[in-house]
Write a protein that holds these residues in place. Sequence first.
Motif, PDB file in Angstrom:
ATOM      1  N   VAL A 160      -3.196  13.399  -1.494  1.00 24.13           N
ATOM      2  CA  VAL A 160      -3.493  14.646  -2.199  1.00 24.13           C
ATOM      3  C   VAL A 160      -3.896  14.324  -3.636  1.00 24.13           C
ATOM      4  O   VAL A 160      -3.092  13.868  -4.435  1.00 24.13           O
ATOM      5  N   GLY A 161      -5.190  14.535  -3.913  1.00 22.26           N
ATOM      6  CA  GLY A 161      -5.676  14.193  -5.242  1.00 22.26           C
ATOM      7  C   GLY A 161      -6.107  12.753  -5.377  1.00 22.26           C
ATOM      8  O   GLY A 161      -6.449  12.294  -6.462  1.00 22.26           O
ATOM      9  N   SER A 162      -6.090  12.013  -4.247  1.00 23.58           N
ATOM     10  CA  SER A 162      -6.533  10.621  -4.266  1.00 23.58           C
ATOM     11  C   SER A 162      -7.578  10.425  -3.186  1.00 23.58           C
ATOM     12  O   SER A 162      -7.597  11.163  -2.200  1.00 23.58           O
ATOM     13  N   ARG A 163      -8.427   9.414  -3.365  1.00 19.62           N
ATOM     14  CA  ARG A 163      -9.476   9.133  -2.361  1.00 19.62           C
ATOM     15  C   ARG A 163     -10.254  10.415  -2.070  1.00 19.62           C
ATOM     16  O   ARG A 163     -10.565  10.722  -0.921  1.00 19.62           O
ATOM     17  N   ASP A 164     -10.525  11.173  -3.141  1.00 21.84           N
ATOM     18  CA  ASP A 164     -11.076  12.495  -2.961  1.00 21.84           C
ATOM     19  C   ASP A 164     -12.049  12.812  -4.080  1.00 21.84           C
ATOM     20  O   ASP A 164     -11.650  13.125  -5.201  1.00 21.84           O
ATOM     21  N   GLU A 165     -13.344  12.720  -3.734  1.00 20.55           N
ATOM     22  CA  GLU A 165     -14.378  12.993  -4.729  1.00 20.55           C
ATOM     23  C   GLU A 165     -14.214  14.392  -5.300  1.00 20.55           C
ATOM     24  O   GLU A 165     -14.427  14.632  -6.485  1.00 20.55           O
ATOM     25  N   LYS A 166     -13.793  15.331  -4.435  1.00 18.96           N
ATOM     26  CA  LYS A 166     -13.682  16.708  -4.884  1.00 18.96           C
ATOM     27  C   LYS A 166     -12.583  16.895  -5.909  1.00 18.96           C
ATOM     28  O   LYS A 166     -12.664  17.764  -6.749  1.00 18.96           O
ATOM     29  N   SER A 167     -11.524  16.098  -5.830  1.00 22.56           N
ATOM     30  CA  SER A 167     -10.461  16.210  -6.825  1.00 22.56           C
ATOM     31  C   SER A 167     -10.809  15.425  -8.079  1.00 22.56           C
ATOM     32  O   SER A 167     -10.052  15.422  -9.030  1.00 22.56           O
ATOM     33  N   GLY A 168     -11.916  14.700  -7.999  1.00 22.45           N
ATOM     34  CA  GLY A 168     -12.332  13.896  -9.151  1.00 22.45           C
ATOM     35  C   GLY A 168     -11.700  12.513  -9.174  1.00 22.45           C
ATOM     36  O   GLY A 168     -11.851  11.784 -10.137  1.00 22.45           O
ATOM     37  N   ASN A 169     -10.973  12.133  -8.129  1.00 19.88           N
ATOM     38  CA  ASN A 169     -10.311  10.826  -8.100  1.00 19.88           C
ATOM     39  C   ASN A 169     -10.693  10.069  -6.840  1.00 19.88           C
ATOM     40  O   ASN A 169     -10.233  10.409  -5.757  1.00 19.88           O
ATOM     41  N   ASN A 170     -11.544   9.051  -6.981  1.00 19.75           N
ATOM     42  CA  ASN A 170     -11.972   8.300  -5.808  1.00 19.75           C
ATOM     43  C   ASN A 170     -10.964   7.252  -5.371  1.00 19.75           C
ATOM     44  O   ASN A 170     -11.019   6.767  -4.252  1.00 19.75           O
ATOM     45  N   MET A 201      -4.809   9.292   6.572  1.00 24.34           N
ATOM     46  CA  MET A 201      -6.067   8.631   6.952  1.00 24.34           C
ATOM     47  C   MET A 201      -5.812   7.154   7.229  1.00 24.34           C
ATOM     48  O   MET A 201      -6.386   6.583   8.146  1.00 24.34           O
ATOM     49  N   ASP A 202      -5.030   6.563   6.376  1.00 23.71           N
ATOM     50  CA  ASP A 202      -4.601   5.176   6.571  1.00 23.71           C
ATOM     51  C   ASP A 202      -3.135   5.141   6.154  1.00 23.71           C
ATOM     52  O   ASP A 202      -2.702   5.980   5.382  1.00 23.71           O
ATOM     53  N   LEU A 203      -2.397   4.173   6.638  1.00 26.51           N
ATOM     54  CA  LEU A 203      -1.021   4.037   6.179  1.00 26.51           C
ATOM     55  C   LEU A 203      -0.932   2.754   5.369  1.00 26.51           C
ATOM     56  O   LEU A 203      -0.994   1.649   5.914  1.00 26.51           O
ATOM     57  N   ARG A 204      -0.807   2.925   4.057  1.00 21.77           N
ATOM     58  CA  ARG A 204      -0.897   1.753   3.179  1.00 21.77           C
ATOM     59  C   ARG A 204       0.498   1.189   2.937  1.00 21.77           C
ATOM     60  O   ARG A 204       1.146   1.455   1.945  1.00 21.77           O
ATOM     61  N   MET A 205       0.952   0.383   3.889  1.00 19.66           N
ATOM     62  CA  MET A 205       2.294  -0.209   3.825  1.00 19.66           C
ATOM     63  C   MET A 205       2.191  -1.606   3.246  1.00 19.66           C
ATOM     64  O   MET A 205       2.442  -2.596   3.929  1.00 19.66           O
ATOM     65  N   PHE A 206       1.795  -1.681   1.966  1.00 23.89           N
ATOM     66  CA  PHE A 206       1.364  -2.948   1.386  1.00 23.89           C
ATOM     67  C   PHE A 206       2.490  -3.865   0.964  1.00 23.89           C
ATOM     68  O   PHE A 206       2.288  -5.072   0.800  1.00 23.89           O
ATOM     69  N   GLY A 207       3.667  -3.321   0.737  1.00 28.76           N
ATOM     70  CA  GLY A 207       4.706  -4.147   0.101  1.00 28.76           C
ATOM     71  C   GLY A 207       5.697  -4.727   1.108  1.00 28.76           C
ATOM     72  O   GLY A 207       5.665  -4.408   2.302  1.00 28.76           O
ATOM     73  N   ARG A 208       6.576  -5.525   0.625  1.00 26.06           N
ATOM     74  CA  ARG A 208       7.587  -6.136   1.471  1.00 26.06           C
ATOM     75  C   ARG A 208       8.507  -5.047   2.008  1.00 26.06           C
ATOM     76  O   ARG A 208       8.957  -4.180   1.265  1.00 26.06           O
ATOM     77  N   HIS A 209       8.790  -5.107   3.287  1.00 23.68           N
ATOM     78  CA  HIS A 209       9.659  -4.155   3.994  1.00 23.68           C
ATOM     79  C   HIS A 209       9.013  -2.794   4.230  1.00 23.68           C
ATOM     80  O   HIS A 209       9.642  -1.916   4.846  1.00 23.68           O
ATOM     81  N   PHE A 210       7.779  -2.586   3.734  1.00 24.13           N
ATOM     82  CA  PHE A 210       7.152  -1.274   3.927  1.00 24.13           C
ATOM     83  C   PHE A 210       6.800  -1.051   5.397  1.00 24.13           C
ATOM     84  O   PHE A 210       7.074   0.000   5.966  1.00 24.13           O
TER      85      PHE A 210
END
Lengths: 338, 356, 236
Positions: A160-170, A201-210
């Motif tokens: 919400v508000g991210s990865r969203d051209e319409k919110s102004g935040n790519n 859209m994607d599940l960004r489980m980037f860190g340890r134990h995520f």
Amino acid sequence: MNKKVVIIGGGIAGMEASITLAELGYHATLLEKSHSTGGHVQDWYQLFPNRRPAKEVLTFSELRMEGKVKTINDADIIEIEKNINDFRILLRNGKLVVADAIVVATGFDLFDAHRKEEYGYGIYENVITSADLEKRFSEGKKILTHGGAVPKRIGIIHCVGSRDEKSGNNYCSKVCCVTGVKQAIEIREMLPETEVFCFYMDLRMFGRHFEELYKESQEKWGVNFIRGRLSEANENADGSILLKVEDTLAGKPLKMKVDLLILLAGFVPSGGTKAIGKMLGLPFGDDGFITPKDEHTSTNLTDIQGVFVTGSCTGPKSIQDSIADARAAATQVANYLK
Amino acid sequence: MKVEGKRLIWKDYQKEIAEDKFFYVRSCIRQTFFPGSEWAFLKIMKEVLGKDVYENPAHTTCTGIGYHSDIVPFDTTMTVVARQFALMTEAGYQNLVPSCITSFGLYTEVMETWKHFPEEEKKVREYLKKATGREFEVPKNLAHASDIIYKFRKQIAAKGKYRLINKTTGEPLKVVEHIGCHYAKMFPSKGVGGAEYPYVLTGMVEDWGGEVIDYPERRHCCGFGFRQYLVKANRGFSVACSKKKFESMAPYKPDMIITNCPGCPMFLDRWQYVISEMEGKTYGEDGHGIPVFTYEEVAGLILGFDPWDLGLQLHQVPTEPLLNKIGIPYDPFKKYLGKNGEDIGIPIKPSMLNTQ
Amino acid sequence: MNKLFDKLQEDVRFREGLKACINCGTCTAICPAAEFYDYDPRQIVDIVQTRNEEKIEALLKSETIWYCGECMSCKTRCPRGNVPGLIICALRSLSQELGYFVESEKGRQQLALKRTIGKSILKTGYCVSPELVAAKLHPEQGPMWEWSQQHLPEIYNRLGANYKGDGPGALRKIPEEALDELARIFEITGGNKRFETIEEFSSKKAKELGLELDSGTDSEYFLNIYTTNNNRHNKK
């Protein structure tokens, strides 16, 4: 040593930078805009990935600051003057603070979810943000609908508000996905009869134990995941929320009723980051965050002698990232001042 | 629901609407199905508001329906649009006011395309010169006719004889406002209130005494779909879309529907008749259906125009129940008369819909 | 070789409409056609962005691209600034240019649109007028419309129109010079070429199907494309 370092921003990055510098023997002054230090971590209940209390992390820093770091709260900076050998920072109350080096740790704000109009935040009472939910957890409040009922089904919306051209935040705000998984588990634990659906859209489980947390959310807690970004939320006559989404893995549009909708609001550069960055003449990226001297090799340096950056003011970060980054910034300051 | 939340959004989507000196271009659909509405708009603009509205009879369709049926290539459409601009420029006007929402969307789309692709504008200038010898300036202001009525809604309210209030209960009428898709969905900043919570009709309803209903399928297309209606084999899609809206709005018991696109009121009106014939189901009270209006008709009613001058006799869903609710008088015997008062017969009553 | 994709790129609507798709599904979620038809705008954009020649050709010959109602609801939602509706416009244009439109039941309907709306534009200067919406062909318009069709001048002039008259007004007779200008615009800009292409390929298809096709709206082929629905257009 008599060298003075001023750290602007009293969130965890600023706190950790100030402690590390104090422990290295510098005069560390922490300027915080609000009434208290701790930043956003003050508003969090349990931290991913292991759901440990946020307070513990704050206390860890606060105890070490005591007696070593000079903290000035309600510090509204109106001007920063760069001289050949030092900086003069003027506060609104007239106080002048002098520094040999500055660490900018002004951090982020949460995306204002009102701006994602089609999700109805601020219009439909059963639409709240992850921060609102976390506050209810912290205050020990029951998780109820606006009408006071136990929700039978809760929806969690990613990006919400991210990865969203319409919110102004790519850009991606990095930590919302794992926050969503964490909150899904917390809800399921509190309300075992309540269904939870995460719309991602994607599940960004980037860190340890995520990734393991995600696995646990499914296996132990039965959290449902639907791969589809929320297109629109509407309110039914009974106050419940009607979601329009596509289940992209099934390739079918989906309408689903939830009793409570949680928006995982992303990061935006804070008002302080914009103001202080401008005052110092720091460069901003297209994403609005401050750009350091080199995004691989010199992430705490800037092109201005004596000005250093740390924490989320240079981009979304987890608490682990921020603490590590703050300590790194402190070593860079020490290197400069020696 | 917190309406204040919507007001915050409305503030962000204010648009420039010209004050006076308008070049008016008509709508194929509005002329065909709601001619009284175009008459009413011009009467309100000229006689009630004292504005300068000019119509050049040599203007044509913008080809919008042909364009959205994909039979007219974009180059052709852009050049026809350019011709409309040329007629406007030659007449000394800079403010374009289309009657049709598809036209409004199309003019906006063409102007935006030229901003992103200036070579397209250059090409079209050459085409127009070659085909007609005409030259044009891009309009300084483009506003749909509903934007103009919106802009002057308070003046209309002040001069109004009636309000959108149930005269028996004293309560504001419950109004469904339906916005044409091509008004704001393509370019939200070009619509008053934006795409999500458009304000152009809500503002009128509020200032005229009514209460707007929000319902889950508020933003859903009425289902025109151009080829989806124009070709008989596809019409199921069109009626299904309208039905979706009716089912969603019915629990909120609306007294009326107000629209700004010319096609939408036709579909929302006729599909109620069709659904009543196909499924025996009617919406609204007593089998009367939910009456559907153009904003010009509502403005005209507020100002006390005769309902049969406004063309309400061309609605399949009867409007008399609503007129009665407001307390607007009408002569039922004059409803179906011709221009000179001649008797030209009356329509057959539908089998399910209660047209009194 | 991405010849079809390159051709699509020549269409300014395609360039406006396709940036890059991340398959989020917000377009399909809100699309009215996706509710009722076996249609998924996300999948269409995803296919097109592969640039694959075979897949795009299949799309151009399919029923799929004709389900869209061009409402542009998709444009309000896409987080990457794509517009599936505009991509559909470009696909439909190309499908007609190449003659692929006659390979699908819905695509063949383009002839009907050309001979009704298209003819009306050049003949009267309007896309639609009351005579075009003949009550017999449009029972959905209801008994009120049937009545009004029998008394067009009396009713329309009563409502302030200038029915087939000179000068300004609703449903006026658009002056000959204006229609001549329209005709020249259609000739120069490729409008006539599009109309001819639709006729040419439709004529071939009619022969192939063994259906009679004359220049009006009554022949076998015309009625076939205007009314046939194989009832296989909805989701399973």
